[in-house]
Design an enzyme around this catalytic site. Structure first.
Site, PDB file in Angstrom:
ATOM      1  N   CYS A   1       0.956  -1.260  -0.033  1.00 26.26           N
ATOM      2  CA  CYS A   1       0.029   0.111   0.221  1.00 26.26           C
ATOM      3  C   CYS A   1       0.778   1.281  -0.025  1.00 26.26           C
ATOM      4  CB  CYS A   1      -1.074  -0.144   1.194  1.00 26.26           C
ATOM      5  SG  CYS A   1      -2.345   1.012   0.691  1.00 26.26           S
TER       6      CYS A   1
ATOM      7  N   GLU B   1      -2.760  -8.828   3.827  1.00 23.89           N
ATOM      8  CA  GLU B   1      -3.093  -9.357   5.329  1.00 23.89           C
ATOM      9  C   GLU B   1      -4.766  -9.101   5.609  1.00 23.89           C
ATOM     10  OE1 GLU B   1      -2.132  -6.289   4.483  1.00 23.89           O
ATOM     11  OE2 GLU B   1      -3.039  -4.901   5.643  1.00 23.89           O
TER      12      GLU B   1
ATOM     13  N   HIS C   1      -4.382  -5.027   0.244  1.00 26.79           N
ATOM     14  CA  HIS C   1      -3.871  -5.525   1.624  1.00 26.79           C
ATOM     15  C   HIS C   1      -3.911  -7.116   1.728  1.00 26.79           C
ATOM     16  CE1 HIS C   1      -3.171  -1.875   3.386  1.00 26.79           C
ATOM     17  NE2 HIS C   1      -4.129  -1.303   2.763  1.00 26.79           N
TER      18      HIS C   1
HETATM   19  N1  LIG Z   1      -3.419   1.951   3.400  1.00 31.08           N
HETATM   20  C1  LIG Z   1      -2.510   2.418   2.785  1.00 31.08           C
HETATM   21  O1  LIG Z   1      -1.373   2.393   2.978  1.00 31.08           O
HETATM   22  C2  LIG Z   1      -2.800   3.844   2.410  1.00 31.08           C
HETATM   23  C3  LIG Z   1      -1.916   4.500   1.344  1.00 31.08           C
HETATM   24  C4  LIG Z   1      -2.043   6.140   1.154  1.00 31.08           C
HETATM   25  N2  LIG Z   1      -2.225   6.791   2.501  1.00 31.08           N
HETATM   26  C5  LIG Z   1      -3.342   5.904   0.410  1.00 31.08           C
HETATM   27  O2  LIG Z   1      -4.318   6.603   0.914  1.00 31.08           O
HETATM   28  O3  LIG Z   1      -3.280   5.563  -0.949  1.00 31.08           O
END
Ligand SMILES: NC(=O)CC[C@H](N)C(=O)O
Length: 373
Positions: free
Chosen positions: A266, A351, A349
């Site tokens: 992410c 996880e 994600h």
């Molecule tokens: N879940 C995250 O790591 C989000 C990454 C980043 N802050 C976004 O909004 O794209």
């Protein structure tokens, strides 16, 4: 208790606070998960955001001490159609209203969350303020306009740890580096240096389940310091805010890429892309939910994935990178790897926490990548 929510464009909703008197402000986004409110609230990537759940009933299975993704609630506010006051579940030790109230986070119910979601889908995520004390929606909307834009906000360098720690089967423990900066890795598994930009604990739990040794460090842990602890691989975590605002982190990651195998999830995916010359941009309303279809280009398989991001990276002009995953809802980039170096990342994600387990293979691919390099 009556409460108002106003958005920066003047749209407003009347509902009730289920956490008593209070106020909250932040970027209003929606999450399409039917459950998982506890993991969502404690996910540091939601820092600075108020989460509107599209499923109409939240709180019915209560709160338990195990399903947390960090040590406290991180979202700025919580919005639902209806919040259950009397939860029922054998693991529950607290109700959702008590949990939010205990940490002074405002929760609002009784608004038309479908109308709010449709509005955000049409006009994009926007800043908002909710309050039980201000009765004038125009004034609240004015306040929303004064809030900082998510674009340009460096939040992750505040969201992560400030001192190194180790992650064990039982959770976090203090980690002391030696005087010379080296580290006595406790076990014989692959050694991973994890950069914490607001990491979700389930990432650490699943890396640990691969038999890896984990030393978690703050965002500003330098390249020379990393060399001294001599890891087999580096891992970049998720986190809140705009990746492009994290110029110092991007510089450190460029240095790490010269020396170690690196993977990211992410925000980690976005930073890794930026460190290799990609650009990032803000999505209109982001991806926040647990049912996003993603295609793994190497196997052709479709995974149903958990997602939470407002930004996205563009690697089209970088021919040394290969797109490995794509989102089937909007065709945006969901993963890449370097064609001839041990570097890989995914935007969504694996996880989950909460969400489906389809993508957990990412953690064994990471273990294989560092053991082969
Ligand atoms: N879940 C995250 O790591 C989000 C990454 C980043 N802050 C976004 O909004 O794209």
């Amino acid at each position: 208790m009556k409460a108002l929510l106003a958005l920066e464009d003047g749209t407003w909703f009347e509902g009730r606070s289920f956490t008593g008197m209070g106020e909250a402000e932040g970027e209003v986004i929606f999450n399409t998960g039917m459950t998982g409110y506890q993991e969502i609230l404690t996910d540091p990537s939601y820092m600075g955001q108020m989460v509107c759940m599209t499923y109409p009933l939240m709180g019915n299975y209560g709160i338990n001490p195990e399903d947390v993704e960090s040590e406290k609630i991180q979202a700025a506010g919580f919005i639902t159609r209806e919040c259950c006051q009397i939860p029922s579940n054998w693991r529950s030790t607290q109700s959702l209203p008590d949990y939010l109230r205990g940490q002074k986070i405002m929760g609002m119910e009784g608004i038309d969350t479908r109308a709010l979601t449709t509005h955000i889908r049409k006009y994009g995520a926007m800043r908002g303020v909710m309050s039980t004390t201000e009765n004038d929606p125009g004034k609240l909307a004015q306040r929303a306009l004064q809030l900082p834009h998510m674009e340009g906000l460096n939040l992750a360098e505040k969201a992560g740890c400030s001192k190194p720690f180790a992650w064990t089967e039982w959770g976090p423990i203090q980690a002391d580096l030696n005087q010379d900066g080296s580290y006595d890795w406790p076990g014989s598994g692959g050694r991973v240096l994890v950069y914490d930009y607001g990491i979700k604990w389930n990432i650490l739990r699943l890396l640990k389940a691969q038999g890896l040794e984990l030393l978690v460090v703050p965002w500003n842990f330098g390249v020379q310091e990393a060399v001294k602890v001599a890891p087999d691989g580096v891992f970049l975590s998720n986190g809140p805010g705009d990746p492009a605002a994290m110029t110092k982190s991007i510089e450190i990651i460029s240095g790490l890429l010269e020396k170690f195998p690196v993977a990211g999830i992410c925000l980690g995916h976005q930073l890794l892309g930026l460190a290799m010359g990609a650009s990032s941009f803000k999505l209109k309303f982001g991806h926040h939910g647990m049912n996003h279809p993603v295609k793994d280009m190497s196997t052709g398989k479709i995974e149903i994935s958990s997602q939470n991001h407002g930004f996205c990276v563009n690697i089209d002009h970088l021919d040394f990178l290969e797109q490995t995953h794509i989102n089937l809802n909007d065709n945006t980039l969901e993963g890449f790897r370097h064609k001839n170096r041990p570097v890989m990342a995914i935007q969504y994600h694996p996880e989950a926490a909460s969400g489906p387990h389809d993508s957990r293979y990412f953690f064994s691919r990471y273990r294989e990548m560092i053991s082969e390099s």
